[in-house]
Design an enzyme around this catalytic site. Sequence first.
Site, short mmCIF file in Angstrom:
data_model
loop_
_atom_site.label_atom_id
_atom_site.label_comp_id
_atom_site.label_asym_id
_atom_site.label_seq_id
_atom_site.Cartn_x
_atom_site.Cartn_y
_atom_site.Cartn_z
N SER A 116 38.15 21.59 77.24
CA SER A 116 37.78 20.19 77.05
C SER A 116 38.56 19.33 78.03
CB SER A 116 38.10 19.74 75.62
OG SER A 116 38.06 18.32 75.52
N ALA A 117 37.84 18.43 78.70
CA ALA A 117 38.49 17.40 79.51
C ALA A 117 38.27 16.02 78.90
CB ALA A 117 37.95 17.43 80.94
N HIS A 118 37.54 15.95 77.78
CA HIS A 118 37.22 14.68 77.13
C HIS A 118 37.57 14.80 75.64
CE1 HIS A 118 33.71 14.57 80.25
NE2 HIS A 118 34.87 14.31 80.82
N GLN A 119 38.46 13.96 75.16
CA GLN A 119 38.83 13.96 73.75
C GLN A 119 38.48 12.60 73.16
OE1 GLN A 119 41.88 14.67 76.03
NE2 GLN A 119 40.65 16.48 76.42
N HIS B 56 33.61 17.43 73.60
CA HIS B 56 32.69 17.78 74.69
C HIS B 56 32.99 19.19 75.19
CE1 HIS B 56 31.43 13.47 76.19
NE2 HIS B 56 30.79 13.84 75.10
#
Length: 829
Positions: free
Chosen positions: A707-710, A529
């Site tokens: 990115s804070a969503h992996q 994201h």
Amino acid sequence: MAGGTGVGTAPTIRDSAVERAQLKVLRSLADAIWPSEPAPDGASDAEARFYATSGAEVAALPEQALLLIQKRLMGYNKGALLLVLYLLSWPLATLLLAGRHALSPSFPWLPRAYPDLPLKQRQAALLAWRHHWIKGLRAAYKAIKSVIVAVVFSSLDAAGANPFFGAVNYPGGAPKMPEPAPSPEALQAEEVLASAVVDARAALAAAGPAGLGRYLERRGLRPAQPSDAARAEAARAGREGGALAAVLSADAVVVGSGAGGGVAAAQLAAAGLRVVVIEKGSWKRMADLTLLESESTQEMFERGAFLTTDDGGMSILAGATMGGGTKINWCASLRTPDHVRREWADRHGLPAFATPAYDSSLDAVLSRLGVQETTRLNGNNGALFDGLCELGADARQLPRNCRSDECSGHCSLGCKTGHKVSTDVSYLADAARHGARILTGARARRVITEAAPAPVRGGARASEVARARVAAGVELVIGGDEDDYSSGTRVVVMAPLVIASAGSIHNPALLLRSGVTCGGNVGAHLRLHPAFGVMGVFDKRQAHCGSDTGTVDMYQGAMMLTYSLSAANWEQGGYGAMVSVPSLHPGLMAACHPWNPLEFKNQLIRMQDIAVSVIFARDRGGGRVTVDGRGRPRVHYWPTPETARSVLEGMELALRAYMAAGAESVTLPHAFGHLVAHRDQGEAGLEAMIADAYATGVEKFDMPLFSAHQMGSCRMGSSPRDSVCDGSGEVWEVSGLFVADASAFPTASGVNPMITAMAIAHMVSSGIAARAAAARKASLLANGGAGAGAGRGGAARGGGGGGKVSITATAAGRDDGGDDVRAARDQAD
């Protein structure tokens, strides 16, 4: 991008000649990036100090910055930066790196080392690097600027204060808004956890390697039977490292305590299985949280919030504490979108996602987290919401896993009241109530596997899969070099079930260290994201919230409430960009703000008037996670052109929204620092800026993506040809090894992934629990109770016992048979 110093305040520099040279260069760089300037007329004492203090005068800045680079950066990014810092201490090398800016200003124009150059020439060299044709220098500029500014704004002096907080009206660790009293439920949860959490590092320090096993046994971890201990020793044969300090046993080991691990542990423990949770981070109780950016990022974020892709092109924010990302995220609690569920069911052969069972898992998670909506927008959320409404664009408010509207705005640094329902005060406490033990400060080195007695068949297409290995436990390392998975004291937890819930960065690394590759699919298909920030500066006379100190005050009030789907292509599959609002504090804010030596301080002193939105795109292309020679994960990723276009479209929406809301100017944090539009330029100024941004594009080191969503690096699928695990979460190559978190996503979710990760973990663990209960009941009936302990946990494997039970047929939320399982377990004991 960074949130704090990421290192301790006590310097531990080795005092070598190279490091002394690097420290001198860093001091001169700090002075160039954060110079002393005259304060404007009418400045307060705090504002005068803000302008007058140079970065070179900040206590211990060079030492903290160098330690941060040494301890937190990795790979090429780290090595190249340390080399540049050393080379800049030599005149000829400075000439090569800085060109004409390295020459003395008068005859005979000889080159000088960087620290010996006048201030304006040092600044000119930095400006040249930020758009240099050599990408390595652009990467060095980005890292140097981020590190120095983060230390400037988050380091503390001997009195525990930062000299710049007063000027920007930042409260530090004492939020301005009064917080509610601590949640009684959270306080009770911490009391339960106190007896279940075992600090492995403290245990090793107290008992030493020789006494570690007995210490852990006294804390409720079960020693292995002699036969299991022998198997553990056999699994160690031929591997590096010393003897095992302890061999423990469990029915299930859950690696990771975040969104996936917490749910899985609770479900399995409630079903009567003996569960051990492994967490490499520490447990931060509510009373121990300081809410200071530097300390919180150091202790609860991966690599102190300085994790990046391997080339340094993209920053990655991820949790590294008990509770994982749920402890430090922004509370967004969105269900899996319907179009994503259809895509996973239809295109990836996973019908479970289109069933009522998955609805039930979503409902169970949302209920346990107390997800609700609030209408109390703070200034940061209000600015975006007002602008979206003025445009006639989609404007919504996010549901949140927070029980209170009275939010300090500091919950991205941990919640001191427990009203934010992270997994530590919910699912992990539930697991502890059912007897689970949580081992913190322990790094899962590898999954122990053994040859299957006969190939174990299972999966969506049983004819395709013959699982030749079975899970037997997990090998841990405690202490030693925290950055080396071959260093430390070894402990093994033998268990026939292993649940990998360490996240999309560490799950593939764990499997790869274990020799599990799934035909190259482990680590592949990574989605991030990719995210980008847009800034709007508002005049104090405008009021988007009730603040009496500024128009925005982003670090006050509930965070991340406003979002928009206008750029998300929601009806065309959701491959677009979602626009929302982040939670930023001064270190992170300053690190991502564009640097210009003439305007930087003037812009940052108005930090309380800046609104920031975050754009994150649902990415199509995937990256990859690999491991280096020390077993550490390395992330390789950059967005595809299609994804980059989505980022730009979200950026345009946010820019227009801020101008519609009355911003006096809007800014993009590009390295060039020139993408600014002012209200007095009229519509033409905004249109020119947007056109310039599209023309500039999404270039590495120019556009600061993060990115804070992996997601997706161990993805589910219907075939081992293109996935890591089947629809039940079981890894194709190893029976009894399951994936239960965001790394199992077949594709990016397009929305904040926490709820989806928890729902998947709920489905996977419910299926495991149901199979375990059914197998044990069958064992009791077949043996008249005498063989109740036979195959404990192992019958829950995909191909064991009476055949595979699909998670689509398991009612979400059930722990049927839990009492029977506990009775059988107790009888076997």
